[in-house]
Design an enzyme around this catalytic site. Structure first.
Site, PDB file in Angstrom:
ATOM      1  N   GLY A 238       1.394  23.696 -31.331  1.00 26.67           N
ATOM      2  CA  GLY A 238       1.186  24.171 -29.967  1.00 26.67           C
ATOM      3  C   GLY A 238       2.196  23.562 -29.017  1.00 26.67           C
ATOM      4  O   GLY A 238       3.294  23.172 -29.417  1.00 26.67           O
ATOM      5  N   SER A 239       1.809  23.439 -27.776  1.00 27.45           N
ATOM      6  CA  SER A 239       2.704  22.919 -26.750  1.00 27.45           C
ATOM      7  C   SER A 239       2.879  21.408 -26.891  1.00 27.45           C
ATOM      8  O   SER A 239       2.041  20.716 -27.490  1.00 27.45           O
ATOM      9  CB  SER A 239       2.147  23.230 -25.364  1.00 27.45           C
ATOM     10  OG  SER A 239       0.965  22.486 -25.121  1.00 27.45           O
TER      11      SER A 239
ATOM     12  N   ARG B 127       2.570  19.348 -24.458  1.00 26.14           N
ATOM     13  CA  ARG B 127       1.470  18.754 -23.698  1.00 26.14           C
ATOM     14  C   ARG B 127       0.235  18.588 -24.581  1.00 26.14           C
ATOM     15  O   ARG B 127      -0.387  17.518 -24.607  1.00 26.14           O
ATOM     16  CB  ARG B 127       1.144  19.643 -22.488  1.00 26.14           C
ATOM     17  CG  ARG B 127      -0.024  19.144 -21.630  1.00 26.14           C
ATOM     18  CD  ARG B 127      -0.408  20.169 -20.575  1.00 26.14           C
ATOM     19  NE  ARG B 127      -0.732  21.452 -21.160  1.00 26.14           N
ATOM     20  CZ  ARG B 127      -1.908  21.728 -21.717  1.00 26.14           C
ATOM     21  NH1 ARG B 127      -2.856  20.807 -21.792  1.00 26.14           N
ATOM     22  NH2 ARG B 127      -2.135  22.924 -22.239  1.00 26.14           N
TER      23      ARG B 127
ATOM     24  N   GLY C 236       0.203  18.473 -27.840  1.00 23.84           N
ATOM     25  CA  GLY C 236       0.527  17.533 -28.904  1.00 23.84           C
ATOM     26  C   GLY C 236       0.387  16.085 -28.476  1.00 23.84           C
ATOM     27  O   GLY C 236      -0.047  15.231 -29.257  1.00 23.84           O
TER      28      GLY C 236
ATOM     29  N   GLU D  86       3.651  20.054 -34.738  1.00 23.43           N
ATOM     30  CA  GLU D  86       4.670  21.093 -34.599  1.00 23.43           C
ATOM     31  C   GLU D  86       4.576  21.618 -33.166  1.00 23.43           C
ATOM     32  O   GLU D  86       3.718  22.445 -32.859  1.00 23.43           O
ATOM     33  CB  GLU D  86       4.439  22.224 -35.607  1.00 23.43           C
ATOM     34  CG  GLU D  86       4.580  21.802 -37.050  1.00 23.43           C
ATOM     35  CD  GLU D  86       5.996  21.484 -37.464  1.00 23.43           C
ATOM     36  OE1 GLU D  86       6.916  21.686 -36.638  1.00 23.43           O
ATOM     37  OE2 GLU D  86       6.198  21.034 -38.602  1.00 23.43           O
TER      38      GLU D  86
ATOM     39  N   CYS E  34       7.997  29.487 -31.513  1.00 18.94           N
ATOM     40  CA  CYS E  34       8.516  28.139 -31.239  1.00 18.94           C
ATOM     41  C   CYS E  34       9.987  28.063 -31.605  1.00 18.94           C
ATOM     42  O   CYS E  34      10.721  27.222 -31.090  1.00 18.94           O
ATOM     43  CB  CYS E  34       7.710  27.083 -31.987  1.00 18.94           C
ATOM     44  SG  CYS E  34       7.545  27.390 -33.746  1.00 18.94           S
TER      45      CYS E  34
END
Length: 509
Positions: A239-240, A242, A244, A261, A295
């Protein structure tokens, strides 16, 4: 998508969001899944409660004791069956991915093919979970290392690859002897339910408990439960950046492991010697594929000044040919953004580009009219910018491609490419062997993925996938990424009647 096709995947109008759920309770939180392609409501999903989450973990705790004792090649047989079932359901599952997420049908099919490919990889891996034999300094001793299952692996996935990223983690974790608990994106819950129904049927047919592979649908709160749960030694989160950071902080506080990731800000360097026809195709697909919501989407083109105007002109002409519309229609190149929030981020990004001094080469707008009723369709944008712009330094999940000019040698281009906080994917277009090798050297790209004469988007199963810096450092899929899902143990065996100590230490009684 028809109700018959949804039924084929086990999806009803009302769906339980937990693999242990058995009661529909109207007062609970509901996810209303709506297609971004046409704004039509697809189905409802019941969010799991904390009680249901606890039931999932309890079943996983029981299942892990059964699963880890099954020989790895036999675990591989279960994954082989999963791959075969995915082959059978590829057309309809790929269609669901396209319909619920908004990517083109071809990309939806490609995502299911990734699932099939990782199953094939994992089946072979089930007979190759190798350790090493190590020569001991002590006579009559043998050393080796081996790998054991971790236990429960938590998997948190994003909307943009609603089935493939789960499969990357699931296939490897399961072959390694772990059981899995999956928290999918609340934006694509039906794709997750379909996958859970598929693997649950396979487990049932093999007289194995469903707790080997579990599902917990819900909002960010479910991710917090997983991150804080000491019973889950590894959390794999996609994900983002933020998100993570939040996962990494919570898991680290309990000394757990993470596989992250996260964001990408991927660039293609275009040198004077590049094959421009091939370059334009790679750049356009990388920028507009999945409507810029990968991504690995191409965000930046770093172009040598001597060919900058030529590349710019070719891109502007290419963008005029992009067909936007229903992703299930094969003639369209680009479908919608995932939802209205994504559209809002797109619009704000365009404003910031202009405020910081950038120039839009193609008009950015939200599309309206027949076929665009969902309000999620936007036009792809080319923008001339400087690499240091704040908006350029961020990851915008939208079809916005930045053009940046470089002067001098390829080292200058590499410095621009690396001068962002993210480090996922990168590419160089060149016919110079020296430029290509420099780009791949320790003085070249600082990304986890570095390509020559292909774009940034699209990765094969055989290689490890992941990135550095704010991308998180995780590795999934191929190569030796499987080791992340296991614990390493070093063993020393003394087969003599003596007890020599390491480092020549003497200790006599």
């Amino acid at each position: 998508m028809t109700s018959k096709e949804l039924k084929t995947l086990g999806i009803d109008s009302e769906n339980l969001g937990s693999s242990t759920g058995n009661t529909w309770f109207a007062e609970g939180s509901i996810i209303h899944s709506t297609s971004p392609t046409n704004g039509i409501h697809i189905a409802n999903v019941q969010c799991a409660t904390k009680k249901e989450y606890e039931e999932v973990i309890q079943q996983a705790e029981i299942a892990k004791l059964i699963w880890r004792d099954i020989p790895a090649p036999k675990r591989g047989e279960i994954i082989r069956q999963l791959g075969e079932k995915l082959r059978e359901l590829k057309p309809v599952l790929g269609k669901l991915v396209s319909y619920e997420m908004g990517k083109s049908y071809q990309e939806g099919l490609g995502e299911v093919q990734e699932m099939i490919d990782i199953c094939d990889f994992a089946v072979g891996l089930s007979r190759q979970l190798y350790g090493n034999t190590i020569h001991s300094e002590r006579p009559g001793h043998r050393m080796y290392d081996q790998y054991h299952p971790l236990g429960i692996v938590g998997i948190i996935t994003a909307f943009n690859f609603p089935v493939a990223v789960w499969a990357w983690n699931a296939a490897l974790a399961l072959v390694c002897g772990d059981v899995i608990v999956w928290k999918p994106s609340e934006k694509t819950p039906l794709c997750a339910i379909a996958c859970q129904k598929i693997i649950a049927e396979i487990l049932k047919n093999n007289q194995l408990p469903e707790g080997i592979s579990s599902l917990v649908c819900g909002d960010a709160e479910v991710g917090k439960w997983i991150s804080a749960d000491v019973r889950i030694p590894l959390v794999s989160a996609t994900g983002s950046t933020r998100m993570g950071r939040q996962v990494a902080t919570t898991v680290a506080q309990r000394l757990g492991k993470t596989l992250l990731e996260l964001g990408g800000n991927n660039a293609i360097i275009i040198t004077e010697s590049a094959d421009l026809k091939m370059t334009i195709i790679g750049a356009v697909f990388g920028a507009v594929g999945t409507a810029g919501q990968r991504c690995t989407s191409t965000r930046r083109l770093i172009i040598h000044e001597n060919i900058y105007d030529q590349v710019k002109k070719s891109l502007v002409e290419a963008y005029k040919q992009i067909k936007i519309g229903d992703p299930l229609d094969s003639k369209n190149h680009m479908g919608p953004l995932i939802d209205q929030d994504a559209v809002s981020h797109y619009e704000k990004a365009l404003e910031r580009i202009k405020q910081e001094g950038g120039q839009l080469l193609t008009e950015g707008s939200v599309l309206a009219g027949e076929g665009f009723e969902s309000g999620c369709y936007v036009s792809p944008v080319l923008a001339e910018v400087a690499n240091h712009f704040e908006i350029v330094q961020e990851e915008t999940f939208a079809p916005i491609l930045y053009l940046i000019k470089y002067q001098g040698t390829v080292q200058n281009a590499i410095a621009l490419q690396n001068d962002v906080k993210q480090g996922l994917s990168s590419a160089i277009m060149t016919n110079s062997l020296r430029e290509a090798e420099l780009f791949l050297s320790q003085n070249g790209s600082d990304c986890g993925i570095a390509n020559v004469n292909i774009g940034t988007s699209g990765a094969e199963i055989g290689g490890a996938f992941g990135g550095e810096k704010e991308t998180g450092g995780g590795r999934e899929s191929g190569s030796d990424a499987w080791k992340t899902y296991m614990r390493r143990q070093t063993n020393t065996i003394n087969y003599t009647a003596n007890l020599p100590l390491a480092q020549g230490i003497k200790f006599d009684l």
